[in-house]
Design a protein around this motif. Structure first.
Motif, PDB file in Angstrom:
ATOM      1  N   TYR A  13      48.299  61.906  86.421  1.00 52.89           N
ATOM      2  CA  TYR A  13      46.940  61.577  85.995  1.00 52.89           C
ATOM      3  C   TYR A  13      45.898  62.123  86.983  1.00 52.89           C
ATOM      4  CZ  TYR A  13      43.852  59.169  82.845  1.00 52.89           C
ATOM      5  OH  TYR A  13      42.903  58.905  81.907  1.00 52.89           O
ATOM      6  N   LEU A  14      44.667  62.118  86.538  1.00 54.39           N
ATOM      7  CA  LEU A  14      43.569  62.641  87.364  1.00 54.39           C
ATOM      8  C   LEU A  14      43.617  62.057  88.765  1.00 54.39           C
ATOM      9  CD1 LEU A  14      40.666  62.312  84.762  1.00 54.39           C
ATOM     10  CD2 LEU A  14      41.844  64.405  85.463  1.00 54.39           C
ATOM     11  N   GLY A  17      47.289  63.586  92.871  1.00 57.47           N
ATOM     12  CA  GLY A  17      47.769  64.377  94.011  1.00 57.47           C
ATOM     13  C   GLY A  17      48.467  65.677  93.623  1.00 57.47           C
ATOM     14  N   THR A  20      47.329  68.534  95.782  1.00 54.24           N
ATOM     15  CA  THR A  20      47.870  68.326  97.132  1.00 54.24           C
ATOM     16  C   THR A  20      49.319  68.814  97.204  1.00 54.24           C
ATOM     17  OG1 THR A  20      46.445  66.375  97.325  1.00 54.24           O
ATOM     18  CG2 THR A  20      48.233  66.570  98.923  1.00 54.24           C
ATOM     19  N   LYS A 156      50.179  58.341  97.477  1.00 52.12           N
ATOM     20  CA  LYS A 156      49.130  57.462  97.997  1.00 52.12           C
ATOM     21  C   LYS A 156      49.695  56.085  98.339  1.00 52.12           C
ATOM     22  CE  LYS A 156      45.433  59.805  95.520  1.00 52.12           C
ATOM     23  NZ  LYS A 156      44.057  59.722  95.053  1.00 52.12           N
ATOM     24  N   LYS A 186      50.193  61.820 100.772  1.00 52.04           N
ATOM     25  CA  LYS A 186      49.759  63.220 100.659  1.00 52.04           C
ATOM     26  C   LYS A 186      50.864  64.098 100.075  1.00 52.04           C
ATOM     27  CE  LYS A 186      45.580  63.150 102.610  1.00 52.04           C
ATOM     28  NZ  LYS A 186      44.380  63.714 101.983  1.00 52.04           N
TER      29      LYS A 186
HETATM   30  N1  LIG Z   1      44.759  58.060 100.681  1.00 51.13           N
HETATM   31  C1  LIG Z   1      45.405  59.095 100.139  1.00 51.13           C
HETATM   32  N2  LIG Z   1      44.724  60.081  99.547  1.00 51.13           N
HETATM   33  C2  LIG Z   1      45.398  61.114  99.010  1.00 51.13           C
HETATM   34  C3  LIG Z   1      46.810  61.170  99.043  1.00 51.13           C
HETATM   35  N3  LIG Z   1      47.203  62.301  98.428  1.00 51.13           N
HETATM   36  C4  LIG Z   1      46.091  62.919  97.999  1.00 51.13           C
HETATM   37  N4  LIG Z   1      44.983  62.220  98.358  1.00 51.13           N
HETATM   38  C5  LIG Z   1      43.589  62.544  98.053  1.00 51.13           C
HETATM   39  O1  LIG Z   1      43.332  62.212  96.695  1.00 51.13           O
HETATM   40  C6  LIG Z   1      42.392  63.132  96.132  1.00 51.13           C
HETATM   41  C7  LIG Z   1      42.966  63.749  94.845  1.00 51.13           C
HETATM   42  O2  LIG Z   1      44.061  64.556  95.168  1.00 51.13           O
HETATM   43  P1  LIG Z   1      44.403  65.876  94.351  1.00 51.13           P
HETATM   44  O3  LIG Z   1      45.606  66.507  94.952  1.00 51.13           O
HETATM   45  O4  LIG Z   1      43.199  66.719  94.187  1.00 51.13           O
HETATM   46  O5  LIG Z   1      44.760  65.229  92.952  1.00 51.13           O
HETATM   47  P2  LIG Z   1      44.941  65.942  91.542  1.00 51.13           P
HETATM   48  O6  LIG Z   1      46.006  65.201  90.832  1.00 51.13           O
HETATM   49  O7  LIG Z   1      45.128  67.399  91.711  1.00 51.13           O
HETATM   50  O8  LIG Z   1      43.544  65.639  90.898  1.00 51.13           O
HETATM   51  P3  LIG Z   1      42.903  66.256  89.540  1.00 51.13           P
HETATM   52  O9  LIG Z   1      42.901  67.733  89.723  1.00 51.13           O
HETATM   53  O10 LIG Z   1      41.561  65.613  89.510  1.00 51.13           O
HETATM   54  O11 LIG Z   1      43.749  65.810  88.404  1.00 51.13           O
HETATM   55  C8  LIG Z   1      42.113  64.150  97.211  1.00 51.13           C
HETATM   56  O12 LIG Z   1      40.935  63.787  97.840  1.00 51.13           O
HETATM   57  C9  LIG Z   1      43.296  64.004  98.159  1.00 51.13           C
HETATM   58  O13 LIG Z   1      42.981  64.380  99.479  1.00 51.13           O
HETATM   59  C10 LIG Z   1      47.515  60.081  99.690  1.00 51.13           C
HETATM   60  O14 LIG Z   1      48.747  60.033  99.768  1.00 51.13           O
HETATM   61  N5  LIG Z   1      46.748  59.080 100.198  1.00 51.13           N
END
Ligand SMILES: Nc1nc2c(ncn2[C@@H]2O[C@H](COP(=O)(O)OP(=O)(O)OP(=O)(O)O)[C@@H](O)[C@H]2O)c(=O)[nH]1
Length: 359
Positions: A13-14, A17, A20, A156, A186
């Protein structure tokens, strides 16, 4: 089969991560060259700027999450990539957070050219530990993404308490008892946990039987409904530390209940012995044709009578793909294992239908 390019589909989902994880894949030294396809939701490819790694090829599909459109784009992109074969070893597809993974997965079964060139290696679903439970309530896509997964990255984990994590894992298990779950911060997983998993490889398909280790060797047909599966079931049996850790946790919290997901169920069948291909194949085809809209995913490894090789299939909704693969080894027990994940599954009917195919 093995000269086909493995494709890893990253979903979730959005904000869970995905990017990441993708960035880890693109920056960690693994000696493999990945072609990356990013399916961006929205008009402007923001993700493109966030993805690092200049050597990788990035394609975007900007037409959002309309299933068929995405599939058409994906086919064209993969066909384009195939003209550059030799430049990369594997493909990673990052889907939009709002996507239903089905049409993406279906692409690898439907289009003849894609099917010849590439194989779906695994669906990896990122789950946001903080928001997953809420999304399971209000977003059907989020639940589908979990149901589809071969691997769930519960990310997360720094944002929630450990006992909450166990509950979230139990909820994931209630939807999909077969996926391997990794808890991460992360998206820090060893990349071999997500890439080139060969989720349909025969040595690994054992993972689809959640009670396999827990219940020991079954002497006879084992009919269980997977809602009964506890939160410690089906953990990554390759990852022993994690497994033991989870057991320890389980002992500390013996009252933790497995969740029964009202909306999504799974049925698994295990039969020690052969089935008759003349009956099995038509049964499976009819079942997936008729109930395909409700069957999100199915997979299995089948022992056909008088056939030295294993028959392996997987499917998405109505689409099925199966072939004979390696020979059964002498030291290995021939057994048949099938898994169906979906909504409104008619369990008794599925079991009865299967029983009639036994040789
Ligand atoms: N606290 C925390 N933040 C995290 C973790 N992993 C990722 N983030 C943060 O969460 C946010 C979203 O992470 P993304 O990797 O962009 O997520 P995504 O699934 O690609 O998001 P969309 O492209 O919007 O669907 C970023 O600001 C990351 O730095 C984690 O394990 N812990």
């Amino acid at each position: 089969m093995n000269d086909k390019i493995p494709v890893t589909v990253i979903t979730g989902y959005l904000g869970a991560g995905k990017t990441t994880l993708l960035n880890r894949i693109l920056t960690e030294p693994h000696g493999r060259r990945y072609a990356v396809i990013v399916n961006e939701f929205g008009e402007i490819g923001i993700d493109n700027d966030l993805v690092v790694g200049a050597d990788e090829e990035i394609f975007e599909m900007n037409n959002g999450c309309i299933c068929c459109t995405v599939r058409g784009d994906l086919i064209r992109i993969i066909e384009g990539l195939m003209r550059r074969r030799g430049k990369f070893d594997a493909i990673v597809v990052e889907t939009t957070g709002l996507a239903d993974p089905a049409p993406v997965a279906q692409t690898f079964f439907v289009d003849a050219d894609v099917k010849d060139a590439a194989r779906l290696d695994a669906v990896v679903t990122l789950a946001d530990a903080k928001f997953l439970l809420a999304r399971l309530q209000d977003a059907p896509e989020a639940k589908n993404q979990i149901a589809f997964a071969d691997v769930v990255i519960l990310n997360k984990t720094d944002l929630v308490a450990p006992d909450e994590l166990s509950e979230i894992e139990a909820r994931i298990r209630g939807i999909n008892p077969y996926a391997v779950i990794h808890r991460t911060v992360k998206a820090a997983v060893p990349l071999e946990a997500v890439l080139e998993r060969n989720a349909f490889d025969l040595s690994r398909i054992m993972e689809i039987e959640p009670n396999f280790l827990a219940a020991g060797d079954h002497a006879h047909d084992d009919h269980h409904h997977d809602h009964a599966c506890g939160p410690d079931c089906g953990h990554d049996h390759h990852d022993h530390d994690h497994h033991h850790h989870s057991h320890a946790e389980q002992q500390e919290r013996p009252t933790l209940k497995a969740y029964h997901d009202e909306d999504m169920q799974s049925v698994s069948i295990r039969h020690e012995g052969d089935v008759d291909p003349e009956r099995f194949v038509p049964w499976l085809e009819e079942l997936t044709q008729r109930d395909g809209p409700d069957i999100l995913r199915c997979k299995g490894i089948v022992s056909f009578k008088n056939e030295p090789r294993q028959f392996v299939f997987q499917g998405v909704h109505m689409i099925l793909d199966g072939d004979l693969q390696r020979a059964w080894r002498e030291d290995e027990k021939r057994s048949t294992r099938l898994v169906f994940i979906g909504r409104k599954l008619k369990e008794a009917e599925i079991r009865k239908g299967f029983a009639e195919t036994v040789a």
